[in-house]
Scaffold this active site. Structure first.
Site, short mmCIF file in Angstrom:
data_model
loop_
_atom_site.label_atom_id
_atom_site.label_comp_id
_atom_site.label_asym_id
_atom_site.label_seq_id
_atom_site.Cartn_x
_atom_site.Cartn_y
_atom_site.Cartn_z
N THR A 1 8.64 0.49 -11.98
CA THR A 1 8.38 1.68 -11.18
C THR A 1 9.44 2.75 -11.43
O THR A 1 10.60 2.41 -11.65
CB THR A 1 8.40 1.28 -9.69
OG1 THR A 1 7.36 0.35 -9.46
CG2 THR A 1 8.23 2.48 -8.77
N ARG B 1 -5.20 -4.29 -4.77
CA ARG B 1 -3.82 -4.43 -4.25
C ARG B 1 -3.03 -3.10 -4.37
O ARG B 1 -3.08 -2.42 -5.40
CB ARG B 1 -3.13 -5.53 -5.06
CG ARG B 1 -1.68 -5.80 -4.64
CD ARG B 1 -0.69 -5.07 -5.52
NE ARG B 1 0.68 -5.42 -5.19
CZ ARG B 1 1.75 -4.76 -5.61
NH1 ARG B 1 1.61 -3.70 -6.39
NH2 ARG B 1 2.96 -5.10 -5.26
N GLY C 1 0.91 -1.54 -3.76
CA GLY C 1 2.32 -1.87 -3.49
C GLY C 1 2.98 -0.83 -2.60
O GLY C 1 2.31 -0.05 -1.91
N ASP C 2 4.29 -0.82 -2.64
CA ASP C 2 5.05 0.07 -1.75
C ASP C 2 5.15 1.50 -2.26
O ASP C 2 5.35 2.42 -1.47
CB ASP C 2 6.47 -0.48 -1.58
CG ASP C 2 7.21 -0.57 -2.92
OD1 ASP C 2 6.61 -1.10 -3.89
OD2 ASP C 2 8.36 -0.10 -3.00
N THR D 1 12.16 0.54 -5.83
CA THR D 1 11.47 -0.18 -6.89
C THR D 1 11.64 -1.67 -6.62
O THR D 1 12.74 -2.12 -6.29
CB THR D 1 12.04 0.16 -8.28
OG1 THR D 1 11.42 -0.72 -9.23
CG2 THR D 1 13.54 0.02 -8.37
N GLY D 2 10.58 -2.41 -6.72
CA GLY D 2 10.70 -3.84 -6.45
C GLY D 2 9.38 -4.45 -6.09
O GLY D 2 8.31 -3.88 -6.33
N GLY E 1 6.61 -4.96 -4.16
CA GLY E 1 6.08 -4.06 -3.16
C GLY E 1 5.73 -4.67 -1.83
O GLY E 1 5.94 -4.05 -0.78
N1 GLY Z 1 7.01 -1.57 -6.43
C1 GLY Z 1 5.80 -1.40 -7.08
C2 GLY Z 1 4.77 -2.31 -6.63
O1 GLY Z 1 5.04 -3.34 -6.03
O2 GLY Z 1 3.64 -2.01 -6.88
#
Ligand code: GLY
Length: 383
Positions: free
Chosen positions: A216, A244, A246-247, A267-268, A270
């Site tokens: 990310t 799905r 993510g964050d 970043t990680g 999510g």
């Molecule tokens: N951090 C990006 C995701 O989990 O999609």
């Protein structure tokens, strides 16, 4: 003499201070600090600053050729310089964040835009979000497949729609109405990402097994007007299914900006960042810490409280504490943040994070592994 209502107010104030002190016990002792506010806000603070990331994960110099490393560092430098140039020329934090993210979305090296990972079905579903710390206006998109630079679309959602968050086909229709070109899905096809998906399927691996990192991208900035902004863009995780999300496109989880506290991009993994509400949690802790200081010193919030916060390293501690929570739950990754005082910091609980920062004071650095210059805190470097 204090009347009954005054005593009640006094008791309430004492209770509020006690509750806040308990909540923020992770910070340095503060009782004696209220009278020790030496520096004025901004005395030695940069006028502008920017931090960027291109993902975090299980990164080690042993697993990366010098050529590959140089390639990443050069790409990070291009992104950092693009954002810094905007700020140097008096541009806004919102402009700088977009300027920094665009080259990373256009690079195959990062999991965003052109280099996005594939879903289980072999598509590239892109997510992005952006937030303006001036008024907390925000825009986000998820699951878009035909927009080359989702960060620009997220900003259009912010400025040209009455909404914050658009998804899939609706977001793409909005993009066309806003004059975006329809990018053919083949543009996002890269062999490296397809190999990862195929290996994941063939060997029944998880996305972390094949990617080793979350690629990310994101940027946070403070401009010379004192305004903050944050933006994040991603392809998500290899092999994601069932729509799905993510964050990265979730305001408060992957992105948050509030002039009163800070700007954060994450970043990680999510799912964990959403559960902790990482970006907003860090900003809220900083804001509440300032209010607690103001209460404790019996006055209105002022620049001295911000100066105290800098002296005590409160921002790094808050970011590290929130990332430790992510870790406790089983998640990993990292954050970048800037404050109204111009501090540009990192915190990550992985062995590395692609990152960079620049300030009007002359700081200009990119780094990848924990412990390198500009690393901020990698708080569990053995992970
Ligand atoms: N951090 C990006 C995701 O989990 O999609």
């Amino acid at each position: 003499m204090m009347g009954a209502s005054g005593l009640v107010m006094q008791a309430m104030k004492t209770q509020i201070i006690a509750a806040l002190a308990a909540t923020f016990a992770f910070l340095a002792p503060v009782a004696a600090i209220a009278d020790n506010h030496a520096d004025e806000h901004g005395e030695d603070a940069p006028r502008w600053s920017i931090a960027i990331h291109g993902g975090a994960g299980t990164l080690s110099p042993d697993n990366m050729t010098p050529e590959r490393r140089a390639e990443y560092e050069a790409a990070l430098q291009v992104a950092l310089d693009a954002g810094a140039q905007v700020l140097k020329n008096g541009g806004t934090a919102m402009e700088a964040v977009q300027a920094a993210i665009l080259p990373m979305e256009d690079s195959e090296l990062f999991n965003a835009g052109r280099g996005a990972v594939f879903t289980w079905e072999g598509e590239n579903e892109l997510d992005a979000s952006i937030m303006d710390g001036r008024d907390r206006s925000a825009g986000a998109v998820t699951g878009v497949t035909t927009v080359r630079n989702p960060i620009l679309l997220a900003d259009k959602v912010r400025t040209e729609s009455p909404h914050v968050f658009l998804m899939g086909e609706g977001a793409e229709q909005f993009a066309v109405e806003q004059g975006f070109d329809v990018t053919p899905p083949e543009y996002f096809y890269t062999q490296r990402r397809m190999d990862s998906l195929e290996r994941m399927k063939a060997e029944a691996l998880s996305s972390l097994d094949v990617d080793h990192k979350f690629g990310t991208v994101g940027a946070v900035a403070l401009d010379s007007q004192g305004n903050l902004a944050a933006g994040t863009s991603t392809g998500g995780m290899t092999g994601k299914r069932w729509g799905r999300i993510g964050d990265a496109p979730v305001i408060g989880a992957g992105t948050y900006a509030d002039n009163r506290s800070c700007a954060v991009s994450a970043t990680g993994w999510g799912e964990y960042f959403i559960r902790v509400g990482v970006a907003q949690e860090i900003c809220t802790r900083l804001r509440m810490t300032l209010y607690r200081e103001a209460y404790a010193s019996g006055g209105d919030l002022n620049d001295q409280h911000r100066a105290w916060m800098r002296e005590q390293g409160v921002v790094q501690k808050a970011a590290d504490a929130v990332m430790a929570e992510v870790k406790e739950l089983g998640g990993d990754g990292g954050v970048i943040l800037v404050t109204p005082d111009g501090d540009a910091l990192f915190s990550f609980n992985t062995t590395g994070m692609y990152r960079g920062r620049a300030t009007s004071d002359g700081v200009n650095e990119v780094a990848i592994f924990g412990g390198e210059e500009g690393s901020g805190t990698g708080n569990t470097p053995d992970h």
